[in-house]
Design a protein around this motif. Sequence first.
Motif, mmCIF file in Angstrom:
data_model
loop_
_atom_site.group_PDB
_atom_site.id
_atom_site.type_symbol
_atom_site.label_atom_id
_atom_site.label_comp_id
_atom_site.label_asym_id
_atom_site.label_seq_id
_atom_site.Cartn_x
_atom_site.Cartn_y
_atom_site.Cartn_z
ATOM 1 N N ASN A 308 22.982 20.861 -11.186
ATOM 2 C CA ASN A 308 22.949 22.307 -11.435
ATOM 3 C C ASN A 308 23.763 22.679 -12.669
ATOM 4 O O ASN A 308 23.308 23.460 -13.509
ATOM 5 N N GLU A 309 24.969 22.118 -12.783
ATOM 6 C CA GLU A 309 25.839 22.490 -13.897
ATOM 7 C C GLU A 309 25.278 22.062 -15.239
ATOM 8 O O GLU A 309 25.408 22.768 -16.232
ATOM 9 N N TYR A 310 24.641 20.876 -15.285
ATOM 10 C CA TYR A 310 24.134 20.366 -16.559
ATOM 11 C C TYR A 310 22.631 20.598 -16.732
ATOM 12 O O TYR A 310 22.004 19.996 -17.591
ATOM 13 N N GLU A 311 22.099 21.468 -15.909
ATOM 14 C CA GLU A 311 20.709 21.908 -16.037
ATOM 15 C C GLU A 311 19.738 20.725 -16.103
ATOM 16 O O GLU A 311 18.896 20.623 -16.994
ATOM 17 N N ILE A 312 19.901 19.832 -15.124
ATOM 18 C CA ILE A 312 18.967 18.715 -14.987
ATOM 19 C C ILE A 312 17.708 19.253 -14.320
ATOM 20 O O ILE A 312 17.740 19.689 -13.165
ATOM 21 N N ASN A 313 16.615 19.233 -15.033
ATOM 22 C CA ASN A 313 15.379 19.885 -14.562
ATOM 23 C C ASN A 313 14.395 18.933 -13.895
ATOM 24 O O ASN A 313 13.356 19.360 -13.392
ATOM 25 N N TYR A 314 14.702 17.636 -13.905
ATOM 26 C CA TYR A 314 13.763 16.662 -13.358
ATOM 27 C C TYR A 314 14.506 15.631 -12.509
ATOM 28 O O TYR A 314 15.623 15.219 -12.845
ATOM 29 N N VAL A 315 13.876 15.229 -11.428
ATOM 30 C CA VAL A 315 14.325 14.067 -10.665
ATOM 31 C C VAL A 315 13.273 12.984 -10.871
ATOM 32 O O VAL A 315 12.082 13.205 -10.647
ATOM 33 N N LEU A 316 13.727 11.819 -11.298
ATOM 34 C CA LEU A 316 12.820 10.712 -11.579
ATOM 35 C C LEU A 316 12.714 9.811 -10.352
ATOM 36 O O LEU A 316 13.688 9.187 -9.936
ATOM 37 N N PHE A 317 11.516 9.778 -9.774
ATOM 38 C CA PHE A 317 11.233 8.906 -8.638
ATOM 39 C C PHE A 317 10.614 7.606 -9.149
ATOM 40 O O PHE A 317 10.237 7.497 -10.320
ATOM 41 N N GLU A 318 10.483 6.621 -8.246
ATOM 42 C CA GLU A 318 9.939 5.329 -8.639
ATOM 43 C C GLU A 318 8.658 5.016 -7.883
ATOM 44 O O GLU A 318 8.377 5.603 -6.844
ATOM 45 N N GLN A 319 7.917 4.049 -8.403
ATOM 46 C CA GLN A 319 6.569 3.799 -7.912
ATOM 47 C C GLN A 319 6.539 3.224 -6.507
ATOM 48 O O GLN A 319 5.589 3.458 -5.758
ATOM 49 N N ASN A 320 7.558 2.478 -6.116
ATOM 50 C CA ASN A 320 7.524 1.808 -4.810
ATOM 51 C C ASN A 320 8.659 2.232 -3.891
ATOM 52 O O ASN A 320 8.871 1.631 -2.845
ATOM 53 N N ILE A 321 9.399 3.274 -4.295
ATOM 54 C CA ILE A 321 10.545 3.719 -3.508
ATOM 55 C C ILE A 321 10.543 5.246 -3.456
ATOM 56 O O ILE A 321 10.510 5.891 -4.496
ATOM 57 N N THR A 322 10.579 5.803 -2.263
ATOM 58 C CA THR A 322 10.653 7.262 -2.133
ATOM 59 C C THR A 322 11.751 7.609 -1.132
ATOM 60 O O THR A 322 11.481 7.959 0.016
ATOM 61 N N PRO A 323 13.007 7.485 -1.546
ATOM 62 C CA PRO A 323 14.095 7.785 -0.613
ATOM 63 C C PRO A 323 14.150 9.267 -0.266
ATOM 64 O O PRO A 323 14.022 10.127 -1.144
ATOM 65 N N LYS A 324 14.325 9.562 1.008
ATOM 66 C CA LYS A 324 14.347 10.955 1.446
ATOM 67 C C LYS A 324 15.496 11.725 0.799
ATOM 68 O O LYS A 324 15.370 12.919 0.514
ATOM 69 N N VAL A 325 16.612 11.025 0.575
ATOM 70 C CA VAL A 325 17.764 11.712 0.007
ATOM 71 C C VAL A 325 17.463 12.215 -1.398
ATOM 72 O O VAL A 325 17.960 13.268 -1.819
ATOM 73 N N ALA A 326 16.619 11.514 -2.154
ATOM 74 C CA ALA A 326 16.239 11.966 -3.498
ATOM 75 C C ALA A 326 15.391 13.233 -3.408
ATOM 76 O O ALA A 326 15.493 14.132 -4.255
ATOM 77 N N GLN A 327 14.561 13.322 -2.377
ATOM 78 C CA GLN A 327 13.765 14.532 -2.179
ATOM 79 C C GLN A 327 14.648 15.713 -1.797
ATOM 80 O O GLN A 327 14.375 16.853 -2.174
ATOM 81 N N VAL A 328 15.734 15.414 -1.056
ATOM 82 C CA VAL A 328 16.696 16.469 -0.719
ATOM 83 C C VAL A 328 17.323 17.024 -1.990
ATOM 84 O O VAL A 328 17.444 18.243 -2.170
ATOM 85 N N VAL A 329 17.727 16.145 -2.885
ATOM 86 C CA VAL A 329 18.332 16.577 -4.155
ATOM 87 C C VAL A 329 17.336 17.397 -4.954
ATOM 88 O O VAL A 329 17.676 18.452 -5.515
ATOM 89 N N GLN A 330 16.097 16.941 -5.026
ATOM 90 C CA GLN A 330 15.082 17.679 -5.772
ATOM 91 C C GLN A 330 14.930 19.092 -5.225
ATOM 92 O O GLN A 330 14.875 20.067 -5.994
ATOM 93 N N ASP A 331 14.882 19.222 -3.911
ATOM 94 C CA ASP A 331 14.723 20.539 -3.293
ATOM 95 C C ASP A 331 15.933 21.429 -3.559
ATOM 96 O O ASP A 331 15.788 22.621 -3.872
ATOM 97 N N GLU A 332 17.126 20.851 -3.448
ATOM 98 C CA GLU A 332 18.351 21.624 -3.636
ATOM 99 C C GLU A 332 18.501 22.102 -5.081
ATOM 100 O O GLU A 332 18.979 23.204 -5.336
ATOM 101 N N VAL A 333 18.084 21.270 -6.012
ATOM 102 C CA VAL A 333 18.247 21.599 -7.432
ATOM 103 C C VAL A 333 17.078 22.439 -7.937
ATOM 104 O O VAL A 333 17.191 23.146 -8.936
ATOM 105 N N GLY A 334 15.954 22.374 -7.242
ATOM 106 C CA GLY A 334 14.754 23.045 -7.723
ATOM 107 C C GLY A 334 14.161 22.349 -8.918
ATOM 108 O O GLY A 334 13.592 22.977 -9.820
#
Length: 373
Positions: A308-334
């Motif tokens: 949020n502070e550094y205005e990160i606008n994208y979360v980079l996911f990977e082709q064979n890994i979809t960790p739920k915690v990364a989706q949580v971060v994406q949702d929280e950051v928008g």
Amino acid sequence: MNFKSSLFAFMLVLSSFLAACGGQDEAGDSSQTEGTEEESSETLELYTTIFPLEDFANKIGGEYVNVTNMVPVGADAHTFEPTARQMIEVAEGDAFIYNGAGLEGFVDALINTVENEDVAIVQASEGIELIDFDQDSAHGHEEHDHENEEHGHEEDDHEHEEHGHEEDDHEHEEHGHEEDDHEHEEHGHDDEDHDHAHDHDEDPHVWLDPIHSITLAENIKATLIELMPEQEEYFTTNFNQVKEDLEALDNEFQAMADEANKDTFLVSHAGYGYWEERYGLKQVGISGLSPTNEPSQRQLQDIIHFANEYEINYVLFEQNITPKVAQVVQDEVGAEALYLHNLEALVEEDVQNGEDYFSLMTKNIESLRTALQ
């Protein structure tokens, strides 16, 4: 009459003998031709663990190799375990080529199984200087000096107190004992075994650096020449083309990094440290070196705060890994989702599209170009 009859019988025997000799010569010539054809069509049976090694081996070995990648499409090399049948196949092959640097948890057991067989064991990362992995940095703690300055001394003191004193015992227990015990049990290693990525000492993802990949390819070339010296010129020519393509890819990567507005990206797991070493691009990994190393609640809050502070606008996911915690971060950051390919293993779509190392790395460059704008 008796003399003529004897002479006729002798000539008949002699003709039969000569015909038989001629037939044997023809059979010998035929056998020799077949042997030559067999020799010219001989192929080496190679077994690899990750896709870049499979791809480089195919590109360098060409028609003289048959390459089997042990980790299936869509799997994760960090957690993969080979079957007994796969181990037997490796033992019957000509070479087993693995990344090393602690990536493949099953390697020690496999090597112990096949070490007395006539199969070359090749650690492709040999000769590469590995970078150290900092778990705190991967999760966004003290990621950069300028970050500490901009967050202010009060936050630094607060974080140092919580992460350096009060939470150290908790995090060491969570990440240093509980997860270590789980991972050592999963991969069958002792607590004293410090040669694996799960100990978080060294980053094994060397193939994501095109220059380090030249070393991987060169070690494969040397193995092929040792196994089939009569094709040295062929293997060397193919390797030189791979090397040239890797150097061109390195130039493309550097040009993208030089043009980027930002230097930091948020990614689902911290497998991209060599890009910081080579190009100055800094990762904030939501999970650690292995996708199973999920952050603590405090680390997760820090990642969200950082994004949020550094205005990160994208979360980079990977082709064979979809960790739920990364989706949580994406949702929280928008944030929006983008994709990086870690190249450890292909997914079915990659196979259908005929992707190779270079096409996937080019797509990675384009994803980063977007994420860092």
